[in-house]
Design an enzyme around this catalytic site. Structure first.
Site, PDB file in Angstrom:
ATOM      1  N   LYS A   1      19.139 -17.482  -9.135  1.00 57.36           N
ATOM      2  CA  LYS A   1      19.111 -16.019  -9.176  1.00 57.36           C
ATOM      3  C   LYS A   1      20.209 -15.493 -10.071  1.00 57.36           C
ATOM      4  O   LYS A   1      19.994 -14.620 -10.904  1.00 57.36           O
ATOM      5  CB  LYS A   1      19.300 -15.512  -7.738  1.00 57.36           C
TER       6      LYS A   1
ATOM      7  N   GLU B   1      19.538 -16.292 -13.884  1.00 60.64           N
ATOM      8  CA  GLU B   1      18.442 -15.605 -14.583  1.00 60.64           C
ATOM      9  C   GLU B   1      18.724 -14.130 -14.825  1.00 60.64           C
ATOM     10  O   GLU B   1      18.252 -13.576 -15.804  1.00 60.64           O
ATOM     11  CB  GLU B   1      17.087 -15.831 -13.900  1.00 60.64           C
TER      12      GLU B   1
ATOM     13  N   HIS C   1      30.889 -36.776  -7.203  1.00 60.38           N
ATOM     14  CA  HIS C   1      30.238 -37.791  -8.039  1.00 60.38           C
ATOM     15  C   HIS C   1      30.064 -37.317  -9.484  1.00 60.38           C
ATOM     16  O   HIS C   1      29.271 -37.887 -10.225  1.00 60.38           O
ATOM     17  CB  HIS C   1      28.886 -38.182  -7.429  1.00 60.38           C
TER      18      HIS C   1
ATOM     19  N   GLU D   1      18.729 -22.039  -5.032  1.00 56.24           N
ATOM     20  CA  GLU D   1      18.061 -20.758  -5.246  1.00 56.24           C
ATOM     21  C   GLU D   1      19.070 -19.677  -5.673  1.00 56.24           C
ATOM     22  O   GLU D   1      18.796 -18.875  -6.565  1.00 56.24           O
ATOM     23  CB  GLU D   1      17.308 -20.349  -3.965  1.00 56.24           C
TER      24      GLU D   1
ATOM     25  N   TRP E   1      -3.065  -2.444  -1.561  1.00 56.77           N
ATOM     26  CA  TRP E   1      -2.705  -3.763  -2.073  1.00 56.77           C
ATOM     27  C   TRP E   1      -3.209  -4.748  -1.021  1.00 56.77           C
ATOM     28  O   TRP E   1      -2.714  -4.767   0.097  1.00 56.77           O
ATOM     29  CB  TRP E   1      -1.187  -3.842  -2.251  1.00 56.77           C
TER      30      TRP E   1
ATOM     31  N   ARG F   1       4.298   0.773  -6.625  1.00 55.96           N
ATOM     32  CA  ARG F   1       4.313  -0.170  -5.503  1.00 55.96           C
ATOM     33  C   ARG F   1       3.347  -1.331  -5.747  1.00 55.96           C
ATOM     34  O   ARG F   1       3.377  -2.314  -5.017  1.00 55.96           O
ATOM     35  CB  ARG F   1       3.918   0.557  -4.210  1.00 55.96           C
TER      36      ARG F   1
ATOM     37  N   ASN G   1      -1.049   1.696   6.096  1.00 55.20           N
ATOM     38  CA  ASN G   1      -0.209   0.651   5.483  1.00 55.20           C
ATOM     39  C   ASN G   1       0.149  -0.329   6.570  1.00 55.20           C
ATOM     40  O   ASN G   1       0.388   0.080   7.701  1.00 55.20           O
ATOM     41  CB  ASN G   1       1.120   1.236   4.999  1.00 55.20           C
ATOM     42  N   GLY G   2       0.280  -1.603   6.237  1.00 57.11           N
ATOM     43  CA  GLY G   2       0.717  -2.589   7.223  1.00 57.11           C
ATOM     44  C   GLY G   2      -0.443  -3.432   7.707  1.00 57.11           C
ATOM     45  O   GLY G   2      -1.473  -3.550   7.038  1.00 57.11           O
TER      46      GLY G   2
ATOM     47  N   LYS H   1       7.161 -12.448 -15.096  1.00 53.66           N
ATOM     48  CA  LYS H   1       6.924 -12.477 -13.648  1.00 53.66           C
ATOM     49  C   LYS H   1       5.928 -13.558 -13.267  1.00 53.66           C
ATOM     50  O   LYS H   1       6.044 -14.207 -12.248  1.00 53.66           O
ATOM     51  CB  LYS H   1       6.427 -11.100 -13.189  1.00 53.66           C
TER      52      LYS H   1
ATOM     53  N   CYS I   1       0.829  -1.206   0.000  1.00 50.90           N
ATOM     54  CA  CYS I   1       0.000   0.000   0.000  1.00 50.90           C
ATOM     55  C   CYS I   1       0.865   1.258   0.000  1.00 50.90           C
ATOM     56  O   CYS I   1       2.019   1.230   0.393  1.00 50.90           O
ATOM     57  CB  CYS I   1      -0.878   0.035   1.238  1.00 50.90           C
TER      58      CYS I   1
HETATM   59  C1  F6R Z   1      12.651 -16.843 -10.257  1.00 50.98           C
HETATM   60  C2  F6R Z   1      11.194 -16.796 -10.257  1.00 50.98           C
HETATM   61  C3  F6R Z   1      10.450 -17.960 -10.779  1.00 50.98           C
HETATM   62  C4  F6R Z   1       9.155 -18.192 -10.005  1.00 50.98           C
HETATM   63  C5  F6R Z   1       8.298 -19.292 -10.653  1.00 50.98           C
HETATM   64  C6  F6R Z   1       7.059 -19.584  -9.846  1.00 50.98           C
HETATM   65  O1  F6R Z   1      13.209 -15.693  -9.715  1.00 50.98           O
HETATM   66  O2  F6R Z   1      10.612 -15.834  -9.850  1.00 50.98           O
HETATM   67  O3  F6R Z   1      11.242 -19.115 -10.773  1.00 50.98           O
HETATM   68  O4  F6R Z   1       9.486 -18.552  -8.696  1.00 50.98           O
HETATM   69  O5  F6R Z   1       7.936 -18.906 -11.952  1.00 50.98           O
HETATM   70  O6  F6R Z   1       6.303 -18.438  -9.677  1.00 50.98           O
HETATM   71  P1  F6R Z   1       5.199 -18.328  -8.556  1.00 50.98           P
HETATM   72  O7  F6R Z   1       5.883 -18.295  -7.238  1.00 50.98           O
HETATM   73  O8  F6R Z   1       4.459 -17.065  -8.864  1.00 50.98           O
HETATM   74  O9  F6R Z   1       4.329 -19.541  -8.673  1.00 50.98           O
END
Ligand code: F6R
Length: 598
Positions: free
Chosen positions: A478, A481, A497, A474, A69, A27, A95-96, A593, A2
């Site tokens: 990161k 990508e 291995h 993870e 939000w 935001r 907010n919050g 996204k 928010c």
């Molecule tokens: C990587 C990333 C993706 C998502 C994946 C699942 O940084 O963002 O690997 O984690 O596409 O997305 P959600 O969590 O929205 O199901």
């Protein structure tokens, strides 16, 4: 997340609030509204975009506005802010999260509530105080002392000059101009009009009028200096950061606090997830099946470690697109959990629908209120991280892990597989996570230097055991990508291995050596790669890495959850490698996204 804007001074408050709301759009929001104080309080609010909002050409000199939000209650006109009391004289934006809003609401018989929000309780509580004859400022102060959770609020009243604002764990900034004053959840809200700002601190309550402001903290008058920010309006949406991803990495301490807000009683060793499923679902559960993709899958691997460490329930974690249901399990005693920040990922939806088809109890851990997954599962636990705009998930990952930790403790307590004092130890570690993450963020300069030193590596390896393995996977995702470099995460013991064949002096290795990752064993693997000439960056909390690694990133000692603090250092490493290479960090090539195709 928010956004708040408030203005007092000239006659064009409606226009200034509209500009502020537009500036806060970055935001993320699902509804918006303003309250103008002229002859009384006039509220204009609705679900949808700011462009949909009919803002009048009134001549009000004071107003407050909000982009919402959703956290409590769906995105609807009624749930949009500002919220008012029964008299319609008090308007509040917030907010919050107010963690104890239901208890407070129960103390207000006779008050008519029009929304499902936690916020609406605030104007009604203020109304109660005003009917005792209190002035607005002391009335708000008394109400604040009753609120639990994290919040920033702005309050306006039909007959009182000025805006009252307050913050607790949620940012709020005051803007100064000649005979005009602003308030915003960040400088962006009013950057078009002034760059002179005062930052409020936690516990501050301020009375803002057109010619200045007074700030109080803990009953004392305090000074909050006026500073000048040097951003231009175009970078303001990123709050001065070059990229949303960088901003979101830095938002993690706050995002974590929001995930935990109102859910833990550390002393009692209890977790309240506000779930409506019967206790038997949890006490009779014999199997948990997690489905997720990408970063959320890695959060699922962390969830497995956490749940299995405090309960007797076996957990399987499946990449959603690979999910199949096999014979030999009882759907009546299985809980399937979708972890998905967006709540819209097609593969994850398909998997959870399969689980629904087999009659399992289904849950979602998600960031998005009202998303498809929330409408299909039996129960949702929101991570409350606020919107994430950078394509690479950062703060949602950590908030998913924090929420999974809460779920693990919740399940362990329901099944009595951990004692209250064991739960307390885990919850204390969880409570320390936001400040541990802050310490890592404060150490960014060292991490950036390492990223610059190794940015031209041929390939990057991340190694760890147990939760450190999930963090290694993870961290590699990161880096690959956003930098487009080859990076891979390995269970440290697996190197010998096969992957060891790839190790050369041009393959930097990041080793996770914190508590909860069997660091002594991983050190043997560190020696394997070092003897092949690979430079090693070790992440450890108690000096484990000192004598064995070329570089050490210190992770604060917080026990079980240290690997997740280490993850933040590796997010920063990935960010700075990608930045050195001039990559399109917020929108990496070929990625989206929310992946709504299977
Ligand atoms: C990587 C990333 C993706 C998502 C994946 C699942 O940084 O963002 O690997 O984690 O596409 O997305 P959600 O969590 O929205 O199901």
């Amino acid at each position: 997340m928010c956004g708040i804007i408030g203005y007092i001074g000239g006659e064009n408050s409606a226009g200034k609030l509209a500009t502020g709301l537009k500036n806060l759009e970055y935001r993320g929001y699902d509804s918006a509204g303003i309250a103008l104080i002229e002859d009384g309080v006039d509220v204009y609010k609705q679900e949808g975009t700011i462009d949909d909002l009919r803002i009048p050409s009134a001549k009000a000199q004071l107003g407050i506005g909000h982009t919402r939000w959703s956290t409590h209650g769906k995105p609807t006109d009624e749930n949009a802010h500002p919220h008012t009391d029964c008299t319609g004289d008090v308007a509040v934006v917030h907010n919050g999260i107010i963690a104890n809003y239901q208890d407070l609401k129960a103390e207000l018989p006779g008050h008519v509530f029009k929304s499902n929000t936690d916020t609406e309780v605030i104007p009604h509580l203020i109304e109660e105080q005003l009917t005792t004859g209190a002035e607005l400022l002391p009335a708000v102060k008394r109400v604040l002392s009753r609120l639990e959770g994290s919040f920033a609020i702005a309050v306006a009243h039909a007959e009182t000059d000025g805006i009252i604002v307050a913050r607790q764990d949620s940012p709020l900034v005051v803007g100064h101009d000649v005979d005009e004053m602003y308030v915003g959840s960040d400088v962006t809200a009013f950057i078009d009009y002034t760059k002179r700002v005062s930052y409020l601190h936690d516990g501050d309550i301020a009375h803002i009028t057109s010619d200045g402001f007074e700030v109080f903290n803990d009953g004392e008058r305090v000074d909050r200096p006026v500073e000048t920010v040097d951003w231009d309006a175009s970078s303001a949406g990123k709050a001065g950061y070059d990229h949303y991803m960088h901003k979101e990495i830095h938002e993690q301490p706050n995002a974590l606090r929001q995930a935990l807000s109102g859910r833990i009683d550390t002393l009692a060793g209890e977790v309240d997830l506000d779930v409506s499923l019967e206790d038997e679902v949890f006490t009779q559960c014999e199997h948990v099946q997690v489905v997720a993709c990408g970063t959320s899958y890695h959060a699922g691997l962390c969830a497995k470690r956490l749940i299995e460490s405090v309960t007797d329930v076996p957990v399987t974690v499946t990449i959603a697109s690979e999910y199949e249901v096999h014979d030999g399990f009882d759907p009546d005693t299985t809980i399937a959990i979708a972890i998905t920040q967006s709540g819209e990922t097609a593969d994850t939806l398909a998997a959870i629908r399969t689980a629904i088809g087999y009659g399992m109890t289904t849950m979602a851990i998600t960031n998005t209120v009202g998303s498809t997954v929330t409408r299909e599962v039996d129960e949702t636990v929101h991570i409350n991280a606020g919107p994430e705009i950078g394509v690479a998930a950062t703060k949602t990952f950590l908030s998913q892990v924090a929420t999974a930790t809460l779920f693990a403790v919740f399940l362990g307590r329901k099944r009595e597989t951990i004692t209250a004092s064991e739960a307390t130890t885990i919850l204390e570690s969880l409570r320390s996570l936001p400040s541990a993450v802050q310490e890592i963020l404060d150490d960014e300069r060292q991490i950036r230097k390492l990223a610059h030193e190794y940015a031209d590596g041929d390939s990057f390896f991340f190694i760890g055991r147990k939760a450190g393995h999930a963090v290694a996977l993870e961290s590699a995702l990161k880096l690959k990508e956003i930098s487009y470099d080859h990076a891979e995460g390995f269970a440290a013991g697996e190197l010998k291995h096969g992957p060891l064949a790839l190790v050369t002096p041009r393959t930097p290795v990041m080793a996770i050596l914190t508590e909860g990752t069997a660091p002594a064993e991983t050190l043997n693997n560190v020696k394997e790669v070092e003897s092949r000439g690979a430079p090693v960056i070790g992440l450890s909390s108690n000096g484990t890495a000192q004598s064995f690694c070329d570089h050490v990133i210190d992770v604060p000692e917080i026990g079980l959850l240290e690997p997740f603090a280490a993850n933040v250092a590796l997010q920063l490493f990935a960010y700075h490698v990608a930045k050195t290479k001039g990559r399109n960090i917020d929108k990496p090539r070929n990625l989206a996204k929310s992946v709504t195709v299977d």
